[in-house]
Scaffold this active site. Structure first.
Site, PDB file in Angstrom:
ATOM      1  N   ARG A  38       0.823  -1.220   0.000  1.00  0.00           N
ATOM      2  CA  ARG A  38       0.000   0.000   0.000  1.00  0.00           C
ATOM      3  C   ARG A  38       0.854   1.266   0.000  1.00  0.00           C
ATOM      4  O   ARG A  38       0.493   2.280  -0.593  1.00  0.00           O
ATOM      5  CB  ARG A  38      -0.925  -0.027   1.227  1.00  0.00           C
ATOM      6  N   LEU A  63      -6.999   7.486  -1.564  1.00  0.00           N
ATOM      7  CA  LEU A  63      -7.054   6.065  -1.216  1.00  0.00           C
ATOM      8  C   LEU A  63      -8.067   5.885  -0.091  1.00  0.00           C
ATOM      9  O   LEU A  63      -8.041   6.631   0.893  1.00  0.00           O
ATOM     10  CB  LEU A  63      -5.687   5.563  -0.737  1.00  0.00           C
ATOM     11  N   SER A  64      -8.952   4.906  -0.233  1.00  0.00           N
ATOM     12  CA  SER A  64      -9.871   4.581   0.854  1.00  0.00           C
ATOM     13  C   SER A  64      -9.125   3.837   1.957  1.00  0.00           C
ATOM     14  O   SER A  64      -7.996   3.379   1.773  1.00  0.00           O
ATOM     15  CB  SER A  64     -11.024   3.717   0.333  1.00  0.00           C
ATOM     16  N   ALA A  65      -9.753   3.724   3.113  1.00  0.00           N
ATOM     17  CA  ALA A  65      -9.152   2.994   4.228  1.00  0.00           C
ATOM     18  C   ALA A  65      -8.985   1.524   3.865  1.00  0.00           C
ATOM     19  O   ALA A  65      -9.816   0.958   3.140  1.00  0.00           O
ATOM     20  CB  ALA A  65     -10.031   3.132   5.467  1.00  0.00           C
ATOM     21  N   TYR A  69     -11.303  -1.405   1.427  1.00  0.00           N
ATOM     22  CA  TYR A  69     -10.846  -2.191   0.282  1.00  0.00           C
ATOM     23  C   TYR A  69     -10.959  -3.693   0.546  1.00  0.00           C
ATOM     24  O   TYR A  69     -11.313  -4.465  -0.352  1.00  0.00           O
ATOM     25  CB  TYR A  69      -9.396  -1.834  -0.054  1.00  0.00           C
TER      26      TYR A  69
END
Length: 359
Positions: A38, A63-65, A69
C-alpha cells in the site's frame, strides 16, 4: 472512514491486523493484499501513514481505508477469468489487486475523472510490473484506465461480471450502475452511507445486502450548464490476446509448474502473524471509610492508587520465548526469474519473458 484496526509498521503488519479483525477472510484476498504494498501508492513524504487503517487524500489522489478495500474485495467474490470495472479507479491500487486474482484471461477496466490521477495510476502500475517480485508469483490481468465521468459511460458499452464504484451513489443513479452488470454479476458500491453488495439474479431481478457503514464523497454530477454536450466515455474494447502474448503466458505458467515440481516443499503461504505486546490498563480509585470521633464524621483513607498501564505479552508469546527465539525472515527468492535467466535463449527473448523487468 477507517481506523477500525490497529496501525501496522509495514504492509504485512497491516494485513495481519485486517485478518485479525476479520476484514480479510479468504486466502486469495490475503495473497493479493500482501503482494501489493500500500505504501507504494503514497506520494513521497506521506508513506508513514500508509499502514494505518485510514483514508488518504492529496489533491486529486485518494485512497480509501484498508478495511474498506478488504471488504470490497471479499464482497466481489473474485475468480479467474472474470471481467471487472472500477468506477472511480483512482490510484489503481484496488484494480491491481483485482488483476492478481482474475488472471491474464480476465478483463480489468477503470474509469477515473481526473487525468492526472490516471497518469499517476499508470506510473504505479508500471512500477509494480517492472520492479516488484510479487508480479512473478501471479498471472496478472493488467488494468486499463480511461479518463472520464463514470456517469457518462456510452449507452452501448459492454457489461461486466464485477463492478465497484468508489464514490457515493445517489438512489437515482442506482439503476444506471445496475445496467452495466451482467446477469449473475456482483456490484459493490456505497449507497446512502452503506457499502452495499448487489447481485443481478435475472434481467430485472436483484438481491441487495448491506456490508458496512461508510462515508464516501458523492459522485461528481454531469455538468449540464455547458452549451456543448460532453462526449460519452468509451470503455476499452474487449480484445483478444495476441499469439505472442499467449505464448509468454503459457511459457511462464509451464516454468512455474516445473519450479513447483522441483521444489515440492516451497509454498507461497503468507507469513505467520506476528504477535504484539498488548497494553493493559487498570483504573484504581481512592476508597474511604468514615468513623465518628466525638460528634464528627471523619473520612479515613484505606487505599489511594492511580491509573496504571502495563505492557504484557500473551501466554503464547511467553511459551514461545521459553522454547525458541524468533528467527528473522529469509529474503524471498524469485524462482521464476532465476529459471528464465538460466534458459539457453537469446537475451531479447529472456527480456520479453520477464516483461522487461529492471531487476
Amino acid at each position: 472512514m477507517g481506523g477500525a484496526v490497529s496501525a501496522g509498521e509495514d504492509n504485512d503488519d497491516l494485513i495481519d491486523n485486517l485478518k485479525e479483525a476479520q476484514y480479510i477472510r479468504t486466502e486469495r484476498v490475503e495473497q493479493a493484499f500482501r503482494a501489493i504494498d500500500r505504501g507504494d501508492y503514497y506520494l513521497e513524504g506521506y508513506r508513514d501513514n500508509a499502514y494505518k487503517d485510514l483514508a488518504w487524500k492529496h489533491g486529486n489522489i485518494h485512497l480509501s481505508a484498508p478495511c474498506i478495500y478488504s471488504e470490497v474485495m471479499e464482497a466481489l467474490k473474485l475468480q479467474q477469468g472474470l471481467s471487472f470495472l472500477n468506477l472511480g479507479s483512482g490510484t489503481g491500487y484496488l484494480s491491481t489487486m483485482v488483476g492478481l486474482i482474475i488472471g491474464p484471461f480476465g478483463v480489468n477496466h477503470g474509469v477515473e475523472l481526473h487525468k492526472d490521477v490516471v497518469e499517476y495510476a499508470n506510473e504505479r502500475l508500471d512500477d509494480f510490473i517492472k520492479n516488484s517480485d510479487s508480479f512473478d508469483r501471479f498471472e496478472f490481468c493488467e488494468p486499463h484506465f480511461v479518463v472520464g465521468n463514470c456517469l457518462e459511460i456510452s449507452s452501448d458499452s459492454h457489461q461486466y461480471d464485477r463492478i465497484y464504484c468508489g464514490a457515493g451513489v445517489q438512489k437515482d443513479h442506482e439503476n444506471y450502475m445496475k445496467i452495466l452488470l451482467k446477469v449473475g454479476g456482483i456490484l459493490v458500491m456505497p449507497i446512502e452511507d452503506q457499502l452495499t453488495q448487489i447481485i443481478r439474479t435475472g434481467q430485472s431481478s436483484w438481491e441487495s445486502k448491506n456490508i458496512l457503514a461508510v462515508s464516501f464523497a458523492p459522485l461528481v454530477q454531469q455538468n449540464r450548464t455547458d452549451s456543448n454536450k460532453s462526449e460519452a466515455v468509451v470503455l476499452p474494447a474487449l480484445s483478444v490476446r495476441s499469439l505472442q502474448d499467449l505464448s509468454r503466458i503459457y511459457i511462464r505458467r509451464t516454468l512455474s509448474s516445473l519450479i513447483n515440481e522441483e521444489n515440492p516443499n516451497r509454498t507461497n503461504t503468507p507469513r505467520a502473524s506476528q504477535k504484539h505486546k498488548r497494553r493493559r490498563c487498570r483504573r484504581r480509585r481512592r476508597i474511604n471509610t468514615y468513623v465518628f470521633v466525638g460528634n464528627q464524621l471523619i473520612p479515613q483513607p484505606l487505599d489511594s492508587e492511580e491509573d496504571e498501564c502495563i505492557e504484557e505479552e500473551s501466554k503464547d508469546e511467553e511459551q514461545e520465548k521459553d522454547i525458541e527465539p524468533i528467527k528473522p525472515e529469509e529474503p524471498q527468492v524469485n524462482h521464476l526469474r532465476d529459471k528464465i535467466l538460466s534458459l539457453p535463449l537469446p537475451e531479447s527473448l529472456k527480456a520479453y519473458l520477464l516483461y522487461y523487468r529492471k531487476k
